[in-house]
Design a protein around this motif. Structure first.
Motif, PDB file in Angstrom:
ATOM      1  N   UNK A  28       0.827  -1.212   0.000  1.00 53.02           N
ATOM      2  CA  UNK A  28       0.000   0.000   0.000  1.00 53.02           C
ATOM      3  C   UNK A  28       0.863   1.264   0.000  1.00 53.02           C
ATOM      4  N   UNK A  29       2.135   1.099   0.238  1.00 48.92           N
ATOM      5  CA  UNK A  29       3.069   2.217   0.189  1.00 48.92           C
ATOM      6  C   UNK A  29       4.099   2.000  -0.905  1.00 48.92           C
ATOM      7  N   UNK A  30       5.269   2.540  -0.694  1.00 46.96           N
ATOM      8  CA  UNK A  30       6.366   2.439  -1.648  1.00 46.96           C
ATOM      9  C   UNK A  30       7.192   1.202  -1.309  1.00 46.96           C
ATOM     10  N   UNK A  31       6.809   0.067  -1.883  1.00 49.37           N
ATOM     11  CA  UNK A  31       7.491  -1.183  -1.546  1.00 49.37           C
ATOM     12  C   UNK A  31       8.957  -1.176  -1.983  1.00 49.37           C
ATOM     13  N   UNK A  32       9.260  -0.454  -3.054  1.00 49.46           N
ATOM     14  CA  UNK A  32      10.650  -0.385  -3.509  1.00 49.46           C
ATOM     15  C   UNK A  32      11.543   0.276  -2.464  1.00 49.46           C
ATOM     16  N   UNK A  33      10.977   1.180  -1.663  1.00 54.45           N
ATOM     17  CA  UNK A  33      11.762   1.868  -0.634  1.00 54.45           C
ATOM     18  C   UNK A  33      12.275   0.892   0.414  1.00 54.45           C
ATOM     19  N   UNK A  34      11.543  -0.198   0.643  1.00 60.19           N
ATOM     20  CA  UNK A  34      12.022  -1.184   1.611  1.00 60.19           C
ATOM     21  C   UNK A  34      13.254  -1.908   1.077  1.00 60.19           C
ATOM     22  N   UNK A  35      13.300  -2.102  -0.225  1.00 63.01           N
ATOM     23  CA  UNK A  35      14.491  -2.684  -0.838  1.00 63.01           C
ATOM     24  C   UNK A  35      15.642  -1.675  -0.810  1.00 63.01           C
ATOM     25  N   UNK A  36      15.327  -0.429  -1.145  1.00 58.56           N
ATOM     26  CA  UNK A  36      16.362   0.613  -1.198  1.00 58.56           C
ATOM     27  C   UNK A  36      16.952   0.912   0.175  1.00 58.56           C
ATOM     28  N   UNK A  37      16.190   0.665   1.227  1.00 60.59           N
ATOM     29  CA  UNK A  37      16.694   0.943   2.584  1.00 60.59           C
ATOM     30  C   UNK A  37      17.893   0.054   2.924  1.00 60.59           C
ATOM     31  N   UNK A  38      18.055  -1.027   2.182  1.00 59.14           N
ATOM     32  CA  UNK A  38      19.219  -1.893   2.379  1.00 59.14           C
ATOM     33  C   UNK A  38      20.527  -1.154   2.127  1.00 59.14           C
ATOM     34  N   UNK A  39      20.465  -0.104   1.303  1.00 57.52           N
ATOM     35  CA  UNK A  39      21.656   0.691   1.015  1.00 57.52           C
ATOM     36  C   UNK A  39      21.938   1.724   2.104  1.00 57.52           C
ATOM     37  N   UNK A  40      20.977   1.927   2.993  1.00 52.28           N
ATOM     38  CA  UNK A  40      21.117   2.914   4.070  1.00 52.28           C
ATOM     39  C   UNK A  40      21.426   2.252   5.405  1.00 52.28           C
ATOM     40  N   UNK A  41      20.715   1.181   5.675  1.00 48.14           N
ATOM     41  CA  UNK A  41      20.845   0.505   6.972  1.00 48.14           C
ATOM     42  C   UNK A  41      21.881  -0.598   6.921  1.00 48.14           C
ATOM     43  N   UNK A  42      22.651  -0.714   7.988  1.00 50.61           N
ATOM     44  CA  UNK A  42      23.618  -1.804   8.088  1.00 50.61           C
ATOM     45  C   UNK A  42      22.922  -3.146   8.311  1.00 50.61           C
TER      46      UNK A  42
END
Length: 328
Positions: free
Chosen positions: A129-143
């Protein structure tokens, strides 16, 4: 004189700070001994991980108490990672990698030192229901957030001669129930056939001793969706049974379950009790079902795969050991 007083004050502050840190280390060291998980089985020769689902609610309901015991369990079994079964952010997913939900529902809730391990996530229907791609992209931000794609595989060495294949799958695009009725269906219409071919290939070509699949939608439910899971079951169960999958972990239902259909091989677990709860009932295939907040501890060894459900009071309320199948 003022400089001397200032330096004295700084010295005292640094001494107190050092004392405070040392005391905190002692407290942290003793903390895990003072908070045992009743009935938890541990083993030095197991590869262990936690499974949590349906959890992202800004710390509300039971989320914080579950997080507390997840940290303790991770320390007790020396967990390698945390797997999620989806619906990571309620109720409408996240907007971006900078969405404040990352802090309020994840970073500021799972703060225990033993939860700073890899988190391997899958997507649930609410995540779409949101930006599902952002959950994948967060892998580049979070350790610690490790989600390279909507579906992916992880191979692990359990011991010198025992291996395990873990498949993290994206069940929403595979679920026929969403093709017509769900207003977010368009976002879920990825190429389901491509993913099914990928699942088939991963399972058929793997010679791993253990095969474990993690997704969002259960194929069997003793809870709210009892009798309503045939669509996704018809899609995935033939593949799981054909290729000797040992266990399937799902969420979607806000409870803890172990289901086993008669005359079939795969063990079905639901770990969706990360925050809000729903009632369950005993069904014809139910081995265990309780509406308690908690998570699963999975320990894989050369002889067995032990699944333990831990509630938010720090008690093992169910355990089940799968034996290694030699005829796969």
């Amino acid at each position: 004189m003022k400089l001397k007083s200032f330096l004295t004050a700084v010295h005292v502050f640094l001494c107190l700070a050092s004392f405070s840190l040392a005391s905190q280390e002692n407290i942290n060291s003793d903390y895990y001994q003072q908070h045992p998980i009743v009935g938890l089985e541990t083993s030095d020769d197991s590869f262990s991980f936690l499974v949590i689902g349906d959890w992202g609610r800004n710390g509300h309901y039971h989320q914080r108490t579950v997080a507390k015991w997840m940290d303790i369990a991770a320390q007790k079994v020396d967990a390698e990672f945390v797997a999620t079964t989806g619906d990571n952010f309620y109720s409408n997913g996240i907007a971006s990698t900078q969405d404040p939900y990352w802090r309020s529902s994840f970073e500021d809730v799972y703060t225990g030192p033993h939860l700073f391990i890899d988190w391997h996530a899958v997507l649930g229907n609410h995540d779409y229901r949101g930006n599902w791609q952002a959950q994948i992209d967060y892998s580049e931000i979070s350790r610690r957030w490790e989600m390279p794609a909507p579906y992916y595989a992880k191979n692990v060495d359990v011991s010198e001669d025992i291996t395990a294949l873990l498949l993290f799958i994206d069940t929403s695009p595979l679920n026929p129930a969403y093709r017509e009725r769900d207003k977010y269906a368009e976002a879920m219409r990825q190429d389901g056939e491509t993913q099914l071919k990928w699942i088939d290939k991963q399972l058929s070509e793997s010679d791993a001793d253990w095969k474990i699949v993690i997704g969002h939608h259960p194929l069997y439910s003793s809870g709210k969706r009892y009798g309503k899971t045939s669509g996704i079951r018809d899609v995935l169960e033939p593949l799981f049974e054909k290729h000797g999958v040992d266990a399937y972990f799902a969420g979607h239902e806000h409870d803890l379950q172990h289901n086993r259909a008669a005359d079939l091989k795969v063990e079905h677990f639901v770990s969706g009790a990360g925050s809000e709860l729903r009632p369950v009932k005993q069904r014809e295939f139910t081995k265990f079902a309780q509406s308690q907040a908690g998570f699963a501890v999975v320990s894989v060894s050369s002889a067995k795969c032990l699944v333990q459900f831990v509630n938010d009071s720090g008690e093992v309320i169910y355990h089940y050991a799968l034996s290694l199948k030699k005829d796969k």
